[in-house]
Design an enzyme around this catalytic site. Structure first.
Site, PDB file in Angstrom:
ATOM      1  N   LYS A   9       0.844  -1.202   0.000  1.00 25.43           N
ATOM      2  CA  LYS A   9       0.000   0.000   0.000  1.00 25.43           C
ATOM      3  C   LYS A   9       0.876   1.248   0.000  1.00 25.43           C
ATOM      4  O   LYS A   9       1.881   1.314   0.703  1.00 25.43           O
ATOM      5  CB  LYS A   9      -0.888  -0.024   1.236  1.00 25.43           C
ATOM      6  N   SER A  25      -5.335   3.774 -16.686  1.00 26.58           N
ATOM      7  CA  SER A  25      -4.335   3.398 -15.691  1.00 26.58           C
ATOM      8  C   SER A  25      -4.042   4.519 -14.701  1.00 26.58           C
ATOM      9  O   SER A  25      -4.642   5.584 -14.732  1.00 26.58           O
ATOM     10  CB  SER A  25      -3.025   2.950 -16.347  1.00 26.58           C
ATOM     11  N   THR A  57      -7.536  -0.286 -11.367  1.00 31.69           N
ATOM     12  CA  THR A  57      -6.853   0.002 -12.620  1.00 31.69           C
ATOM     13  C   THR A  57      -5.511  -0.716 -12.601  1.00 31.69           C
ATOM     14  O   THR A  57      -5.265  -1.555 -11.738  1.00 31.69           O
ATOM     15  CB  THR A  57      -6.707   1.530 -12.839  1.00 31.69           C
ATOM     16  N   TYR A  58      -4.642  -0.379 -13.541  1.00 33.23           N
ATOM     17  CA  TYR A  58      -3.306  -0.966 -13.566  1.00 33.23           C
ATOM     18  C   TYR A  58      -2.273   0.156 -13.522  1.00 33.23           C
ATOM     19  O   TYR A  58      -2.573   1.315 -13.803  1.00 33.23           O
ATOM     20  CB  TYR A  58      -3.111  -1.847 -14.808  1.00 33.23           C
ATOM     21  N   GLY A  73      -7.209   8.323 -18.223  1.00 31.24           N
ATOM     22  CA  GLY A  73      -8.436   7.820 -18.830  1.00 31.24           C
ATOM     23  C   GLY A  73      -9.670   8.142 -18.010  1.00 31.24           C
ATOM     24  O   GLY A  73      -9.750   9.175 -17.351  1.00 31.24           O
ATOM     25  N   ALA A  74     -10.634   7.234 -18.053  1.00 31.25           N
ATOM     26  CA  ALA A  74     -11.932   7.462 -17.400  1.00 31.25           C
ATOM     27  C   ALA A  74     -11.801   7.732 -15.903  1.00 31.25           C
ATOM     28  O   ALA A  74     -12.605   8.468 -15.323  1.00 31.25           O
ATOM     29  CB  ALA A  74     -12.844   6.261 -17.640  1.00 31.25           C
ATOM     30  N   ALA A  75     -10.773   7.163 -15.256  1.00 28.74           N
ATOM     31  CA  ALA A  75     -10.568   7.381 -13.818  1.00 28.74           C
ATOM     32  C   ALA A  75     -10.369   8.859 -13.498  1.00 28.74           C
ATOM     33  O   ALA A  75     -10.647   9.301 -12.379  1.00 28.74           O
ATOM     34  CB  ALA A  75      -9.374   6.568 -13.330  1.00 28.74           C
TER      35      ALA A  75
END
Length: 114
Positions: A9, A25, A57-58, A73-75
């Site tokens: 984390k 990502s 996500t990655y 992106g969408a995030a």
């Protein structure tokens, strides 16, 4: 049976950029990735402490030592520059492995290792 256990984390980093035009990502400073044991292309959960958003996500590596955290992106619609996030990676483990496992937890200061 396998258990999905917290592997590592990055606790409370600040998002520095959001890029809607990228395919997807999260980009993370490579120093932070290494300290937490998070690998390029690894699946992560991202929790936004600022607005409560949560997504998967990655990871792609960002410039080492930069403190760079970018939602791509969408995030980028859910998590914005200035938001504080927690980034978590999980691993499948047997019950025996899980009992002995200790997650790597990184507590950056101003998005950098202390």
């Amino acid at each position: 049976m396998f258990l999905n256990i917290l592997k590592s984390k990055i606790h409370r980093v600040t998002v520095t950029e959001a890029n809607l035009e990228y395919v997807g990502s999260i980009t993370i400073d490579e120093d932070l990735m290494e300290a937490a044991g998070i690998y390029p292309n690894e699946k992560v959960a991202v929790v936004d402490n600022t607005n409560g958003a949560r997504l998967e996500t990655y990871v792609i590596p960002g410039k080492r030592g930069s403190g760079y955290i970018c939602m791509n992106g969408a995030a980028a619609h859910l998590i914005h520059p200035g938001d504080t996030v927690i980034i978590m990676a999980y691993a499948l483990m047997t019950e025996e492995e899980a009992k002995a496992h200790k997650p790597k937890v990184v507590f950056p200061i101003n998005n950098k290792l202390s």
